[in-house]
Scaffold this motif. Structure first.
Motif, short mmCIF file in Angstrom:
data_model
loop_
_atom_site.label_atom_id
_atom_site.label_comp_id
_atom_site.label_asym_id
_atom_site.label_seq_id
_atom_site.Cartn_x
_atom_site.Cartn_y
_atom_site.Cartn_z
N PRO A 196 0.82 -1.21 0.00
CA PRO A 196 0.00 0.00 0.00
C PRO A 196 0.86 1.26 0.00
CG PRO A 196 -0.05 -1.05 2.16
CD PRO A 196 0.75 -1.94 1.25
N THR A 197 0.30 2.34 -0.52
CA THR A 197 1.00 3.62 -0.52
C THR A 197 1.19 4.12 0.90
OG1 THR A 197 0.03 4.15 -2.65
CG2 THR A 197 0.99 5.96 -1.43
N LYS A 198 0.15 3.99 1.71
CA LYS A 198 0.23 4.41 3.11
C LYS A 198 -0.08 3.20 3.98
CE LYS A 198 -2.63 8.08 2.88
NZ LYS A 198 -3.31 9.28 3.37
N ILE A 199 0.62 3.12 5.11
CA ILE A 199 0.38 2.04 6.06
C ILE A 199 -0.11 2.67 7.35
CG2 ILE A 199 1.43 0.16 7.38
CD1 ILE A 199 3.37 -0.20 5.05
N ASP A 200 -1.38 2.48 7.62
CA ASP A 200 -1.99 3.04 8.82
C ASP A 200 -2.43 1.92 9.74
OD1 ASP A 200 -1.79 5.75 7.99
OD2 ASP A 200 -3.51 5.44 6.68
N ALA A 201 -2.00 2.00 10.96
CA ALA A 201 -2.37 0.98 11.95
C ALA A 201 -3.59 1.43 12.75
CB ALA A 201 -1.19 0.72 12.88
N ASP A 202 -4.54 2.05 12.07
CA ASP A 202 -5.72 2.54 12.76
C ASP A 202 -6.74 1.45 13.05
OD1 ASP A 202 -6.76 2.06 10.27
OD2 ASP A 202 -7.36 4.14 9.87
N GLY A 203 -6.54 0.29 12.45
CA GLY A 203 -7.44 -0.83 12.70
C GLY A 203 -8.72 -0.77 11.90
N LYS A 204 -9.00 0.34 11.25
CA LYS A 204 -10.25 0.49 10.51
C LYS A 204 -10.17 -0.18 9.15
CE LYS A 204 -11.29 4.87 12.71
NZ LYS A 204 -11.32 6.32 12.54
N SER A 205 -9.12 0.12 8.42
CA SER A 205 -9.01 -0.41 7.05
C SER A 205 -7.65 -1.06 6.86
CB SER A 205 -9.21 0.72 6.04
OG SER A 205 -8.25 1.73 6.26
N GLN A 206 -7.46 -2.21 7.47
CA GLN A 206 -6.18 -2.89 7.35
C GLN A 206 -6.04 -3.49 5.97
OE1 GLN A 206 -5.19 -5.83 10.20
NE2 GLN A 206 -4.31 -4.33 11.60
N SER A 207 -4.92 -3.20 5.34
CA SER A 207 -4.63 -3.76 4.03
C SER A 207 -4.21 -5.22 4.20
CB SER A 207 -3.49 -2.97 3.37
OG SER A 207 -2.30 -3.13 4.13
N VAL A 208 -4.17 -5.95 3.10
CA VAL A 208 -3.70 -7.32 3.13
C VAL A 208 -2.25 -7.34 3.60
CG1 VAL A 208 -3.21 -9.36 1.71
CG2 VAL A 208 -5.32 -8.06 1.35
N PHE A 209 -1.47 -6.34 3.17
CA PHE A 209 -0.07 -6.24 3.60
C PHE A 209 0.01 -6.18 5.13
CE2 PHE A 209 3.85 -3.93 4.56
CZ PHE A 209 4.77 -4.61 3.77
N MET A 210 -0.83 -5.36 5.75
CA MET A 210 -0.82 -5.25 7.21
C MET A 210 -1.32 -6.53 7.88
SD MET A 210 -1.42 -1.49 8.66
CE MET A 210 -1.17 -2.26 10.24
N GLN A 211 -2.26 -7.20 7.26
CA GLN A 211 -2.75 -8.46 7.82
C GLN A 211 -1.64 -9.51 7.81
OE1 GLN A 211 -6.27 -9.57 5.63
NE2 GLN A 211 -7.31 -7.66 6.14
N ILE A 212 -0.79 -9.49 6.79
CA ILE A 212 0.29 -10.47 6.68
C ILE A 212 1.45 -10.12 7.61
CG2 ILE A 212 2.06 -11.40 5.13
CD1 ILE A 212 -0.01 -11.11 2.86
N PHE A 213 1.89 -8.85 7.61
CA PHE A 213 3.10 -8.47 8.32
C PHE A 213 2.86 -7.84 9.69
CE2 PHE A 213 4.25 -8.63 3.83
CZ PHE A 213 5.27 -9.56 3.90
N GLY A 214 1.61 -7.54 10.02
CA GLY A 214 1.24 -7.07 11.34
C GLY A 214 2.07 -5.91 11.86
N ASP A 215 2.60 -6.05 13.08
CA ASP A 215 3.36 -4.98 13.74
C ASP A 215 4.64 -4.62 13.00
OD1 ASP A 215 1.46 -4.96 15.72
OD2 ASP A 215 2.65 -6.14 17.14
N LYS A 216 5.09 -5.49 12.14
CA LYS A 216 6.34 -5.24 11.40
C LYS A 216 6.07 -4.68 10.00
CE LYS A 216 9.05 -6.99 14.54
NZ LYS A 216 10.00 -6.19 15.26
N SER A 217 4.84 -4.25 9.73
CA SER A 217 4.47 -3.77 8.39
C SER A 217 5.32 -2.60 7.93
CB SER A 217 2.99 -3.39 8.34
OG SER A 217 2.19 -4.53 8.48
N VAL A 218 5.47 -1.58 8.77
CA VAL A 218 6.24 -0.40 8.38
C VAL A 218 7.70 -0.78 8.16
CG1 VAL A 218 7.05 1.88 9.11
CG2 VAL A 218 4.67 1.23 9.48
N GLU A 219 8.25 -1.56 9.08
CA GLU A 219 9.64 -2.00 8.96
C GLU A 219 9.84 -2.81 7.68
OE1 GLU A 219 12.35 -5.19 11.34
OE2 GLU A 219 11.19 -3.79 12.56
#
Length: 109
Positions: free
Chosen positions: A51-74
């Motif tokens: 994703p262009t932006k990675i937001d951990a707001d919990g509202k609209s988690q991308s598939v990327f965030m679902q896969i990499f969780g807390d380490k998404s930004v890293e």
């Protein structure tokens, strides 16, 4: 290429969409996260889009965030930094740099 939290060896495949007037500059690029241990050719090794932006707001988690969780930004920063080091096209490098700047304001957990 870098190791993901879940044991996958992932990399980025950069896709450019040229010739479409209805795409803004940023939307002309797609960054596909691929599993380097799966099929040798895209789309067999497709994992998700970066994703262009990675937001951990919990509202609209991308598939990327679902896969990499807390380490998404890293993970995103590692993928983009690796791509920046190997990319030669100035326009693509500018887009990678833009995305890195968006992530730099995010704290890494």
């Amino acid at each position: 290429m870098c190791g993901a939290v879940i044991g996958m060896r992932v990399g980025l495949l950069l896709c450019r969409y040229d010739g479409s007037e209805d795409y803004s500059v940023a939307r002309r690029f797609r960054f596909a996260v691929v599993d380097l241990d799966k099929g040798k050719n895209y789309p067999l090794n497709f994992v998700c889009l970066l994703p262009t932006k990675i937001d951990a707001d919990g509202k609209s988690q991308s598939v990327f965030m679902q896969i990499f969780g807390d380490k998404s930004v890293e993970q995103a920063m590692a993928l983009l930094t690796g791509a920046l080091d190997t990319e030669s096209d100035p326009e693509v490098k500018a887009e990678i740099s833009r995305r890195l700047k968006l992530l730099e304001s995010k704290p890494i957990s």
